[in-house]
Scaffold this motif. Sequence first.
Motif: not given
Length: 119
Positions: A30-52
């Motif tokens: 959870x600490x590595x979450x970089x961004x969350x976006x959604x477009x027409x029901x397609x959700x992209x969750x991006x993690x950046x390990x360096x954040x945690x």
Amino acid sequence: MNETPASDQEIADAIRQFHEARAESGDLAAQALSSVSADEGIVKVVYDASLSHPDTRAWLSEHSIENLAEYACTPLAQATPESTRMRMSTVRVETELADGTRLGALENAGIRALNGLEK
């Protein structure tokens, strides 16, 4: 129950809020979450390990979940009316690292299967 499908923004916000709550309890994913976006029901969750964690390989090895989308979909897979609304609108959830490395995805049927309540 509200039968109106959730908006892309509601879905993204729910996933972001889930991660924020888990990050506060020390969850490295959870600490590595970089961004969350959604477009027409397609959700992209991006993690950046360096954040945690300073080492991406070590961060990846600490997660026993093969498909990180299962983790990211937690707020969508709950047995609540709000989660049901979000599942109605979600086509797929994709997870990846900031460098584009894929960490797994779940289609709507896979998300429904996580809660074991819907067929």
